[in-house]
Design an enzyme around this catalytic site. Sequence first.
Site, PDB file in Angstrom:
ATOM      1  N   ALA A  66       0.850  -1.303   0.287  1.00 15.60           N
ATOM      2  CA  ALA A  66       0.032  -0.099   0.007  1.00 15.60           C
ATOM      3  C   ALA A  66       0.726   1.167  -0.091  1.00 15.60           C
ATOM      4  CB  ALA A  66      -0.786  -0.156   1.288  1.00 15.60           C
ATOM      5  N   GLY A 111       0.727  -5.253   0.652  1.00 17.11           N
ATOM      6  CA  GLY A 111      -0.569  -5.161   0.121  1.00 17.11           C
ATOM      7  C   GLY A 111      -0.293  -5.974  -1.266  1.00 17.11           C
ATOM      8  N   GLU A 114      -0.461  -9.483  -0.237  1.00 19.77           N
ATOM      9  CA  GLU A 114      -1.722  -9.672   0.035  1.00 19.77           C
ATOM     10  C   GLU A 114      -2.520  -9.972  -1.261  1.00 19.77           C
ATOM     11  OE1 GLU A 114      -1.699  -6.531   2.659  1.00 19.77           O
ATOM     12  OE2 GLU A 114      -2.641  -7.732   4.067  1.00 19.77           O
ATOM     13  N   GLU A 134       4.835  -5.057   7.244  1.00 17.18           N
ATOM     14  CA  GLU A 134       3.840  -3.966   8.110  1.00 17.18           C
ATOM     15  C   GLU A 134       4.294  -3.651   9.326  1.00 17.18           C
ATOM     16  OE1 GLU A 134       2.643  -6.582   6.326  1.00 17.18           O
ATOM     17  OE2 GLU A 134       1.404  -5.760   4.920  1.00 17.18           O
TER      18      GLU A 134
END
Length: 260
Positions: A66, A111, A114, A134
């Site tokens: 992200a 992300g 993911e 993260e």
Amino acid sequence: MGLGSVIYRKEGHAAIITINRPEKLNALNENVLEDMKASLDQAQADSNVSAVVVTGAGDKAFVAGADIARLSELTVITARDFVERGQALFDRIEKFPKPVIAAINGYALGGGSELAWACHIRIASRNAKFGQPEVNLGVIPGYGGTQRLPRLAGRGIATELIVTGRQIDAETALTMRLVNKVVDMEQLLPAALELVESISQRSPSAVRFALQAIDATAQLPQDEGMKLEAQLFALSCGTADHKEGTTAFLEKRKPVWKGA
Ligand code: COA
């Protein structure tokens, strides 16, 4: 077609969605998520598309996570909406009625990992790197990492990756069964497209029912899953494809699928 942050194009029976922010290593922001959603709408509506390939622009990154600039501004109030948007898109990919293949062409971090975990099939180039970093940023995975990674890799491996934030290379990901295959970079798209062409020879309705049944393994205990499998099997026997597939076999000819 260029949507701004994503390039959507078709090749054979594939819809290829390329996340296109190479200068930011294809980091995900609101525009990317919106453009991916629009691309999935097109791929779903197009009966010539048998499967979707998701990849990143350039040869360095699939998606490096992200957008950290955006992440740094989040508050308790805005963070909820931020993760729910990403989760909704990745849930849609996981439940997509056509196979979605991640062609992972470099860094797949946060992300990006993911996104790969949400796809149905993962092929990685040799330079691919996976990780859930993260914890280095004071947050936890928010686009499904804490839920999908333990189901894919088992709880011990997932916990290790999430709490250390360490990166693993493509070969290690293969040994952890996180990817289906590792290939040279120049073979990445051809390998994904070969899978799509193989899928395109099969009954589209049977492929759709199969995806639905497999997806249920994440939600249902096995005895409930068996009931769903029986229901979907019965439904598949009411399709024109069932009639065509079985008749074509008995008549020793190639089936002509209706997709219904
Ligand atoms: N969000 C926003 N920008 C990002 C980004 C992200 N997740 N990942 C990389 N970028 C940007 C960098 O800020 C840099 O932009 P700049 O040129 O304007 O400074 C550009 O992409 C290139 O990245 P850079 O860090 O210079 O490349 P590198 O080869 O030195 O390192 C990485 C590559 C992937 C190791 C490094 O970029 C990185 O650690 N990225 C963050 C990964 C991460 O924590 N993701 C999870 C987010 S939840």
